[in-house]
Design an enzyme around this catalytic site. Sequence first.
Site, PDB file in Angstrom:
ATOM      1  N   SER A  56       1.206   3.351  -2.941  1.00 28.68           N
ATOM      2  CA  SER A  56       2.582   3.819  -3.001  1.00 28.68           C
ATOM      3  C   SER A  56       2.839   5.042  -2.121  1.00 28.68           C
ATOM      4  O   SER A  56       3.434   6.012  -2.569  1.00 28.68           O
ATOM      5  CB  SER A  56       2.944   4.141  -4.458  1.00 28.68           C
ATOM      6  N   CYS A  60       7.219   4.738   5.807  1.00 27.81           N
ATOM      7  CA  CYS A  60       8.371   5.035   6.650  1.00 27.81           C
ATOM      8  C   CYS A  60       8.427   6.513   7.039  1.00 27.81           C
ATOM      9  O   CYS A  60       9.099   6.885   8.008  1.00 27.81           O
ATOM     10  CB  CYS A  60       9.661   4.643   5.940  1.00 27.81           C
ATOM     11  N   THR A 292       4.133 -18.756  -3.837  1.00 26.98           N
ATOM     12  CA  THR A 292       3.535 -19.439  -2.686  1.00 26.98           C
ATOM     13  C   THR A 292       3.331 -20.918  -3.008  1.00 26.98           C
ATOM     14  O   THR A 292       3.731 -21.386  -4.075  1.00 26.98           O
ATOM     15  CB  THR A 292       2.160 -18.832  -2.337  1.00 26.98           C
ATOM     16  N   PRO A 295       1.008 -22.379  -7.444  1.00 27.23           N
ATOM     17  CA  PRO A 295       1.920 -21.902  -8.508  1.00 27.23           C
ATOM     18  C   PRO A 295       1.430 -20.644  -9.218  1.00 27.23           C
ATOM     19  O   PRO A 295       2.212 -20.017  -9.936  1.00 27.23           O
ATOM     20  CB  PRO A 295       1.994 -23.093  -9.473  1.00 27.23           C
ATOM     21  N   ASN A 296       0.169 -20.265  -9.035  1.00 26.72           N
ATOM     22  CA  ASN A 296      -0.326 -19.053  -9.688  1.00 26.72           C
ATOM     23  C   ASN A 296      -0.341 -17.851  -8.752  1.00 26.72           C
ATOM     24  O   ASN A 296      -0.835 -16.781  -9.110  1.00 26.72           O
ATOM     25  CB  ASN A 296      -1.748 -19.282 -10.227  1.00 26.72           C
ATOM     26  N   ILE A 297       0.138 -18.046  -7.521  1.00 30.50           N
ATOM     27  CA  ILE A 297       0.076 -16.954  -6.541  1.00 30.50           C
ATOM     28  C   ILE A 297       1.473 -16.679  -5.975  1.00 30.50           C
ATOM     29  O   ILE A 297       2.149 -17.586  -5.485  1.00 30.50           O
ATOM     30  CB  ILE A 297      -0.910 -17.280  -5.389  1.00 30.50           C
ATOM     31  N   ALA A 299       3.717 -14.010  -3.318  1.00 33.85           N
ATOM     32  CA  ALA A 299       3.502 -13.133  -2.156  1.00 33.85           C
ATOM     33  C   ALA A 299       4.821 -12.462  -1.789  1.00 33.85           C
ATOM     34  O   ALA A 299       5.893 -13.077  -1.901  1.00 33.85           O
ATOM     35  CB  ALA A 299       2.958 -13.930  -0.966  1.00 33.85           C
ATOM     36  N   ASP A 302       5.912  -7.735   3.975  1.00 32.13           N
ATOM     37  CA  ASP A 302       5.778  -8.074   5.395  1.00 32.13           C
ATOM     38  C   ASP A 302       4.987  -9.357   5.642  1.00 32.13           C
ATOM     39  O   ASP A 302       5.044  -9.926   6.726  1.00 32.13           O
ATOM     40  CB  ASP A 302       5.040  -6.940   6.136  1.00 32.13           C
TER      41      ASP A 302
HETATM   42  P1  FAD Z   1       2.563  -2.290   3.043  1.00 31.32           P
HETATM   43  O1  FAD Z   1       3.538  -1.313   2.530  1.00 31.32           O
HETATM   44  O2  FAD Z   1       2.074  -2.139   4.434  1.00 31.32           O
HETATM   45  O3  FAD Z   1       1.331  -2.312   2.070  1.00 31.32           O
HETATM   46  C1  FAD Z   1       0.262  -3.172   2.264  1.00 31.32           C
HETATM   47  C2  FAD Z   1      -0.973  -2.533   1.675  1.00 31.32           C
HETATM   48  O4  FAD Z   1      -1.915  -3.560   1.441  1.00 31.32           O
HETATM   49  C3  FAD Z   1      -1.651  -1.536   2.601  1.00 31.32           C
HETATM   50  O5  FAD Z   1      -1.849  -0.303   1.953  1.00 31.32           O
HETATM   51  C4  FAD Z   1      -2.979  -2.195   2.950  1.00 31.32           C
HETATM   52  O6  FAD Z   1      -4.025  -1.252   3.067  1.00 31.32           O
HETATM   53  C5  FAD Z   1      -3.210  -3.078   1.746  1.00 31.32           C
HETATM   54  N1  FAD Z   1      -4.057  -4.229   2.010  1.00 31.32           N
HETATM   55  C6  FAD Z   1      -3.934  -5.136   3.016  1.00 31.32           C
HETATM   56  N2  FAD Z   1      -4.891  -6.076   2.909  1.00 31.32           N
HETATM   57  C7  FAD Z   1      -5.615  -5.758   1.833  1.00 31.32           C
HETATM   58  C8  FAD Z   1      -6.748  -6.355   1.206  1.00 31.32           C
HETATM   59  N3  FAD Z   1      -7.307  -7.455   1.684  1.00 31.32           N
HETATM   60  N4  FAD Z   1      -7.244  -5.767   0.127  1.00 31.32           N
HETATM   61  C9  FAD Z   1      -6.695  -4.631  -0.375  1.00 31.32           C
HETATM   62  N5  FAD Z   1      -5.641  -4.026   0.173  1.00 31.32           N
HETATM   63  C10 FAD Z   1      -5.097  -4.592   1.248  1.00 31.32           C
HETATM   64  N6  FAD Z   1      10.776  -0.043   7.067  1.00 31.32           N
HETATM   65  C11 FAD Z   1      12.064   0.303   6.892  1.00 31.32           C
HETATM   66  O7  FAD Z   1      12.808  -0.444   6.264  1.00 31.32           O
HETATM   67  N7  FAD Z   1      12.548   1.481   7.382  1.00 31.32           N
HETATM   68  C12 FAD Z   1      11.757   2.358   8.059  1.00 31.32           C
HETATM   69  O8  FAD Z   1      12.209   3.419   8.472  1.00 31.32           O
HETATM   70  C13 FAD Z   1      10.419   2.008   8.284  1.00 31.32           C
HETATM   71  N8  FAD Z   1       9.589   2.829   8.967  1.00 31.32           N
HETATM   72  C14 FAD Z   1       8.287   2.486   9.134  1.00 31.32           C
HETATM   73  C15 FAD Z   1       7.449   3.342   9.834  1.00 31.32           C
HETATM   74  C16 FAD Z   1       6.118   3.011  10.009  1.00 31.32           C
HETATM   75  C17 FAD Z   1       5.237   3.919  10.786  1.00 31.32           C
HETATM   76  C18 FAD Z   1       5.602   1.816   9.442  1.00 31.32           C
HETATM   77  C19 FAD Z   1       4.152   1.454   9.601  1.00 31.32           C
HETATM   78  C20 FAD Z   1       6.427   0.957   8.757  1.00 31.32           C
HETATM   79  C21 FAD Z   1       7.778   1.281   8.592  1.00 31.32           C
HETATM   80  N9  FAD Z   1       8.644   0.430   7.926  1.00 31.32           N
HETATM   81  C22 FAD Z   1       9.953   0.772   7.746  1.00 31.32           C
HETATM   82  C23 FAD Z   1       8.170  -0.868   7.409  1.00 31.32           C
HETATM   83  C24 FAD Z   1       7.813  -0.804   5.937  1.00 31.32           C
HETATM   84  O9  FAD Z   1       6.955   0.267   5.723  1.00 31.32           O
HETATM   85  C25 FAD Z   1       7.169  -2.108   5.533  1.00 31.32           C
HETATM   86  O10 FAD Z   1       8.088  -3.142   5.759  1.00 31.32           O
HETATM   87  C26 FAD Z   1       6.760  -2.143   4.075  1.00 31.32           C
HETATM   88  O11 FAD Z   1       5.897  -1.088   3.783  1.00 31.32           O
HETATM   89  C27 FAD Z   1       6.075  -3.470   3.762  1.00 31.32           C
HETATM   90  O12 FAD Z   1       5.584  -3.463   2.462  1.00 31.32           O
HETATM   91  P2  FAD Z   1       4.338  -4.355   2.071  1.00 31.32           P
HETATM   92  O13 FAD Z   1       4.085  -4.130   0.621  1.00 31.32           O
HETATM   93  O14 FAD Z   1       4.536  -5.729   2.546  1.00 31.32           O
HETATM   94  O15 FAD Z   1       3.137  -3.797   2.928  1.00 31.32           O
END
Ligand code: FAD
Length: 569
Positions: A56, A60, A292, A295-297, A299, A302
Site C-alpha cells: 500500500s 503515483c 478470471t 472461477p476461484n481466481i 484478477a 494493471d
Molecule cells: P501495483 O500497484 O503496481 O502493485 C503490484 C504489486 O504486486 C507490487 O508491489 C509488486 O511488487 C507486487 N507483485 C508483483 N508480482 C508479485 C509476485 N509474484 N509475488 C508477490 N508480489 C508481487 N496512476 C494514476 O492513475 N495516476 C498517476 O498519477 C500515476 N502515477 C504513477 C507514477 C508511477 C511512477 C507509477 C509506477 C505508476 C503510476 N500510476 C498512476 C499507475 C498506478 O500506480 C497503477 O496503475 C496502480 O498502482 C496499479 O495497481 P496494481 O495493484 O495493479 O499494481
Amino acid sequence: MNPQVDPQPRGPRDAGTPRRVLIVGGVAGGASCAARLRRLDESVEIVMFDRGPYVSFANCGLPYYVGNVIADERTLLVASREMFRQRFNVEVHTETEVTSIDRDARTITVRDGRTGAPRAERYDVLVLSPGAAPIRPPLPGVDLPGVFAVRNIPDSRRIRAWIADRNAKTAVVVGGGFIGLEMVENLVHRGLSVGVLEKLPQVMPPLDPEMAVPLREHLAAKGVRLHLGDGLARIEARVGGGLDVVAESGARMPADLVILAIGVRPETGLAKDAGLQIGPRGGIVVDAQMRTSDPNIWAVGDVVEVRDVLMGQETVLPLAGPANRQGRVAAESIAGRATNFRGVQATAVVGVLGLTVASTGASEKGLRRAGATGFQKVYLHPGHHAGYYPGARPIHLKLLFSVPEGRILGAQAVGLEGVEKRIDVIATAIQFEGTVHDLAEAELCYAPQFGAAKDPVNVAGMLAENVLNGDMPVAEWPELGHTDAVLLDVREPDEFADGHVPKAINLPLSQMRARYGELPKDREIWTCCRVGQRAYYATRFLTQHGYRARNLSGGYMTYQALKGAGLAP
Ligand code: FAD
C-alpha cells in the site's frame, strides 16, 4: 524440494467454513480488495503477499519523491503491515514472492525473500494484483549503472542516491508519456538539465497530435530538450563517466542518468504459467466481476484487460483509479455481491512544469484507427474563469461527439489552470452517456474567480450543438490545401498583420455589415479569427445573407497547433 503446505488446509468452500483468500500484490488493487473484503466479511481469512518491502505505498507519488517535492519517504506509505493486521485483520507477508499457482490443488508457492525458502499456501479464493512492469527493451546498455525505471520506493531511492552521490547535472528521459513527463518535471525541479527521447513525433501519446503541441512548446520554453520522432537504439557508457543515449537516427544525448519510461507490460507470468486465459492486449481476461477463466481466481489492476466503454473493445489501462475500483469490485464479488466493473474510459491527467494536460474518452486518432466516421469535433480556447477577473488563463479544449446524436465521445484539454475540472465534468457526462446538449445545459459553479456564467464546458456543448443543428457549419483545417473556398480572416487588421493563415484575406467583423458585398457569392467562404468566436458571428451573418459560409473551428490558435503537428498547410 517439495514445498510444504502451510498452514493447515481448511477444506473446500463449505457453508460455515471460513474461506481462505490469498492476494498476490499488496498495493493499489490488492490492498483495496483486502480492505473492502474485510469490511464485507469478518469470517474470511485474508493473507496478502508482496515481493517488495512495502504494501500500500503511493506509486503515483514516486516521481515527486525523486523530485524532493515529497521529501520524507514515510509519507509514501499509505498503510503498513501493522495497520492491515490491527485494523483489518489482514495478514501481510512482504518480501515474499509468489512463484507459481497450482490450480488443481488450489495452492500457491511462495518464496520468502529473506530465507529463500519456498512453501505452499492453500487458497479457496486467489486474487492476482501483481501490476505491470516497466518495459526494458532488449537493447544494448539498458542495464548499465545509471539507467533506471521507476516502479517502487527502492527504485526512487536509488535514483535519489545516484543524483546526490554523483552530483548529477543532466538526465535523459526515454519516453514522453505520463510517467516520463512526471519524471521530467521532477528532475527539472531538482535542477537537472533534462532531455526527452520519444519515438512518436509528439509527447503524451494518448493526446491527438495538435493537442500535444502546446505541451511541446511549454516543455521547450522551460528548457527541456525534446528529441521526438526517434526511437532508442542503445545506451553507451562514456569514457570518464556518464552515459550517451543513442537514438535510432544516430543522434546522441549525453546524460548523467537515464530514466526508461517507455511503458509498462502486465505482469502475467504467474497467470500464464497457470494456464489462465490471456487476452489479445496481453492482460488477464476477466469478467465484469473481475473473475478470471478460473472461477476461484480473480484478477485486478494493471494486469487485466478491461472494456473500453467508448471504443467497445478490450484494452489495458494502467491507472490507479481503475485498479482501486476493480479491487473493490472483486471483493464484493468474493463476498457474494454481484457488483459489476463498468469498464474504463481512460480519464487521465498530468501536470508538467505548471501546465496541466487532461483527457477522457476517445481521441480522434483512436476513433479513426477504429474506422469510426460518424463523429465531429470542436476546438475552443476559453479563459479558465471570467476574462474581466484578473488572471484568466486559456484552456485549449477539444470535444469529440457523435453525429447526429451528439453523444460525447471524448475530450482533451491543455492549460495552466482549471483544466482537470473541465475534463472531470465531461468525464462524468460521458459516464452517464450524456450528449453535447447536456454539456450546454450543465449547471456548474460560477463566480468570477472560478469560472464563467458560460463555463468552458457549457461553451463546448453549445458549439457542438451549433455544429449539429447547422448553425455553425465547420470546415476542416487540414482541407485548406484542397479547397477553392475564400479564406476570410475576420480579425482586426493589426491582429491579421501579426500572423495569419497563408492565402487568407482580411475583412474584419467590425466592417462586415458595410463591406460584405465585396465577397464573391459563387465560392464557399471559410471564416477564421483568433479562437473561432468572431468567425462564428461572421458565418451566421454571411449565411443569412445568402453566402455559403463555414467556420474554421478554434481559429488561428487551432491552426497554429495543427500546423505545429504537421496537420495543416
Ligand atoms: P501495483 O500497484 O503496481 O502493485 C503490484 C504489486 O504486486 C507490487 O508491489 C509488486 O511488487 C507486487 N507483485 C508483483 N508480482 C508479485 C509476485 N509474484 N509475488 C508477490 N508480489 C508481487 N496512476 C494514476 O492513475 N495516476 C498517476 O498519477 C500515476 N502515477 C504513477 C507514477 C508511477 C511512477 C507509477 C509506477 C505508476 C503510476 N500510476 C498512476 C499507475 C498506478 O500506480 C497503477 O496503475 C496502480 O498502482 C496499479 O495497481 P496494481 O495493484 O495493479 O499494481
